[in-house]
Design an enzyme around this catalytic site. Structure first.
Site, PDB file in Angstrom:
ATOM      1  N   GLY A  73      11.730  53.161  44.894  1.00 23.87           N
ATOM      2  CA  GLY A  73      13.141  53.224  44.541  1.00 23.87           C
ATOM      3  C   GLY A  73      13.709  51.850  44.208  1.00 23.87           C
ATOM      4  O   GLY A  73      14.536  51.699  43.309  1.00 23.87           O
ATOM      5  N   ASN A 152      22.421  56.337  52.505  1.00 21.07           N
ATOM      6  CA  ASN A 152      21.261  56.456  53.391  1.00 21.07           C
ATOM      7  C   ASN A 152      21.633  56.439  54.871  1.00 21.07           C
ATOM      8  O   ASN A 152      20.952  57.038  55.686  1.00 21.07           O
ATOM      9  CB  ASN A 152      20.241  55.351  53.087  1.00 21.07           C
ATOM     10  CG  ASN A 152      20.870  53.989  52.924  1.00 21.07           C
ATOM     11  OD1 ASN A 152      21.785  53.815  52.121  1.00 21.07           O
ATOM     12  ND2 ASN A 152      20.405  53.023  53.689  1.00 21.07           N
ATOM     13  N   GLN A 180      18.222  59.010  48.150  1.00 25.76           N
ATOM     14  CA  GLN A 180      18.437  59.896  49.302  1.00 25.76           C
ATOM     15  C   GLN A 180      18.846  61.302  48.898  1.00 25.76           C
ATOM     16  O   GLN A 180      18.771  62.220  49.727  1.00 25.76           O
ATOM     17  CB  GLN A 180      19.507  59.310  50.244  1.00 25.76           C
ATOM     18  CG  GLN A 180      19.081  58.038  50.940  1.00 25.76           C
ATOM     19  CD  GLN A 180      17.913  58.232  51.919  1.00 25.76           C
ATOM     20  OE1 GLN A 180      17.576  59.339  52.311  1.00 25.76           O
ATOM     21  NE2 GLN A 180      17.283  57.128  52.304  1.00 25.76           N
ATOM     22  N   SER A 200      12.531  57.985  44.869  1.00 25.32           N
ATOM     23  CA  SER A 200      11.402  57.386  45.573  1.00 25.32           C
ATOM     24  C   SER A 200      10.540  58.476  46.217  1.00 25.32           C
ATOM     25  O   SER A 200      11.076  59.380  46.867  1.00 25.32           O
ATOM     26  CB  SER A 200      11.960  56.452  46.650  1.00 25.32           C
ATOM     27  OG  SER A 200      10.914  55.937  47.431  1.00 25.32           O
ATOM     28  N   CYS A 325      19.562  46.037  60.891  1.00 16.80           N
ATOM     29  CA  CYS A 325      19.149  45.994  59.492  1.00 16.80           C
ATOM     30  C   CYS A 325      17.628  45.981  59.463  1.00 16.80           C
ATOM     31  O   CYS A 325      16.970  45.846  60.485  1.00 16.80           O
ATOM     32  CB  CYS A 325      19.772  44.822  58.748  1.00 16.80           C
ATOM     33  SG  CYS A 325      18.911  43.299  58.960  1.00 16.80           S
TER      34      CYS A 325
HETATM   35  N1  PLP Z   1      18.082  53.312  47.741  1.00 14.24           N
HETATM   36  C1  PLP Z   1      18.378  54.000  48.841  1.00 14.24           C
HETATM   37  C2  PLP Z   1      19.688  54.726  48.931  1.00 14.24           C
HETATM   38  C3  PLP Z   1      17.481  54.045  49.911  1.00 14.24           C
HETATM   39  O1  PLP Z   1      17.791  54.718  51.017  1.00 14.24           O
HETATM   40  C4  PLP Z   1      16.255  53.330  49.786  1.00 14.24           C
HETATM   41  C5  PLP Z   1      15.299  53.297  50.910  1.00 14.24           C
HETATM   42  O2  PLP Z   1      15.647  53.517  52.043  1.00 14.24           O
HETATM   43  C6  PLP Z   1      15.986  52.646  48.592  1.00 14.24           C
HETATM   44  C7  PLP Z   1      16.930  52.658  47.595  1.00 14.24           C
HETATM   45  C8  PLP Z   1      14.712  51.900  48.409  1.00 14.24           C
HETATM   46  O3  PLP Z   1      13.640  52.796  48.163  1.00 14.24           O
HETATM   47  P1  PLP Z   1      12.122  52.317  48.330  1.00 14.24           P
HETATM   48  O4  PLP Z   1      11.866  52.216  49.787  1.00 14.24           O
HETATM   49  O5  PLP Z   1      11.320  53.389  47.683  1.00 14.24           O
HETATM   50  O6  PLP Z   1      12.018  51.024  47.617  1.00 14.24           O
END
Ligand code: PLP
Length: 394
Positions: A73, A152, A180, A200, A325
């Site tokens: 993602g 998230n 998400q 993702s 975090c």
């Molecule tokens: N965007 C959101 C809203 C997410 O919750 C996350 C991961 O927790 C990501 C992007 C990043 O995804 P990835 O872990 O596949 O890089």
């Protein structure tokens, strides 16, 4: 390892057995390169094609050529944002929100250092955007609007179609981080104003290291990763075929599971209502009228979330803290801070995120053990307070 109750599915998910079964032959038997002209590569190219069609179907995309496979993602978000700015070079303003994932926020912060002007939309105490503020922020100078579909940490779903209409009325490119939302709510790209949408694999029961970016047909896309002409020139590098096959299968299963998502919602509601009714001084963080069906973020006053997590872990229950975090640093959650949640609630906030694998028995066990954990921790912390007060007087 003993049986665990895994309630941290917004962090990552268990790989579905059917997904594993489908990807394994592409690690062992079908190892050809999908770009090869011979039959050994051709059969692999066919598997990639089927996976692309499955992802397109999950998103309700018009054509499978609108799907570009990525590594995750984060890559999808980076590629979408940089590509959008290259497609709209005369404009230098970006509109995003203050509660985005770091995979968008940090990209925007780095663009600010390179001369872009970024507007971070605020949210109210329920984590929701104000459409009047959105309307004011997006102007003819806006190159890109980048907004997450669902948060998230809280699961709050943003009014994506209304935001998309505003973006289109100002000729801005519209990117949505749907990492998400995918697989949890139905999506239909054909009926939307979305130009670019990231997802993702590891959030939908596929492995880590695979993702996809939806790129609307006709969009002038510039690749982030330059090299070979894979993915129709939109992402260089030999494809992660086992990951792509896995993502395709996971997308197919996620589409089927959307009909059963009510079950996850029922379990989430059972967990939430039991916690709220049995444990005093607790509150849900986030807009309960517009929320993912699998997520609840609950603040427990007068307790540290890290302590709650530790005691839950001793019972084989895994959730996550809204305040820690990813680096393990105890930074307060930027999402809950943006919602102006009080410090005492932020400190004791826990995110429970469910999946299709959770059962009523698991939820009931959490509801059984949690009240004691909270009570004991509260008793301990009031002892601490008394001791420190006594200490000061002395
Ligand atoms: N965007 C959101 C809203 C997410 O919750 C996350 C991961 O927790 C990501 C992007 C990043 O995804 P990835 O872990 O596949 O890089």
């Amino acid at each position: 390892m003993r049986d665990c109750t895994y309630l941290d599915n917004n962090a990552t998910t268990k790989i579905d057995d059917e997904v594993v079964a489908q990807m394994l032959p592409y690690l062992t038997k079908y190892y050809g390169n999908p770009s090869s002209k011979h039959q050994f590569g051709g059969q692999v190219a066919k598997a990639v094609r089927i996976a692309r069609e499955r992802v397109a179907a999950l998103l309700g995309a018009k054509n499978s050529s609108e799907i570009v496979f990525t590594s995750c993602g984060t890559e999808g978000n980076n590629a979408a944002i940089t590509s959008a700015l290259l497609a709209n070079p005369a404009k230098k303003q970006i509109v995003t929100t203050s509660v985005e994932h770091p995979a968008v926020l940090k990209v925007c912060q780095s663009l600010e250092r390179r001369g872009y002007q970024v507007t971070y939309l605020s949210v109210n105490d329920r984590g929701q955007l104000n459409l009047d503020e959105v309307e004011k922020a997006i102007t003819d100078e806006t190159a890109l609007v980048s907004v997450m579909y669902a948060n998230n940490e809280t699961g709050v779903i943003f009014p994506i179609s209304a935001i998309g209409e505003i973006a289109k009325s100002k000729d801005a490119i519209f990117h949505v981080d749907a990492v998400q939302a995918v697989g949890k709510i139905p999506l239909n790209m054909q009926d939307s104003s979305i130009d670019l949408l990231s997802l993702s694999g590891h959030k939908i029961h596929a492995p880590k290291g695979i993702g996809a970016l939806y790129v609307r047909r006709g969009f002038k896309f510039s690749p982030l990763i330059i090299g070979g002409s894979q993915e129709r020139g939109r992402r260089g590098g030999t494809e992660n075929v086992p990951g792509i096959v896995a993502l395709g299968k996971a997308a197919e299963l996620a589409e089927q599971n959307l009909c059963n998502i009510r079950q996850e919602r029922t379990l989430r509601d059972r967990l939430e209502s039991k916690i709220l009714s049995t444990i005093p001084n607790t509150a849900v963080n986030g807009d309960t009228n517009s929320r993912l069906p699998n997520t609840t973020n609950i603040g427990f006053k007068q307790v540290e979330s890290e302590a709650i997590l530790l005691y839950l872990e001793r019972q084989g229950i895994y959730a996550s803290s809204g305040s820690a975090c990813t680096s393990g640093n105890l930074e307060p959650s930027h999402v809950l801070k943006a919602m102006k949640v009080s410090d005492s609630i932020i400190q004791g906030s826990i995110r429970f995120s469910l999946s299709k694998y959770n059962t009523v028995a698991e939820i009931d066990r959490v509801c059984l053990v949690l009240p004691n954990i909270i009570e004991n921790l509260r008793n301990l912390s009031s002892l601490d307070i008394e001791e420190s007060v006594t200490g000061t007087i002395k």
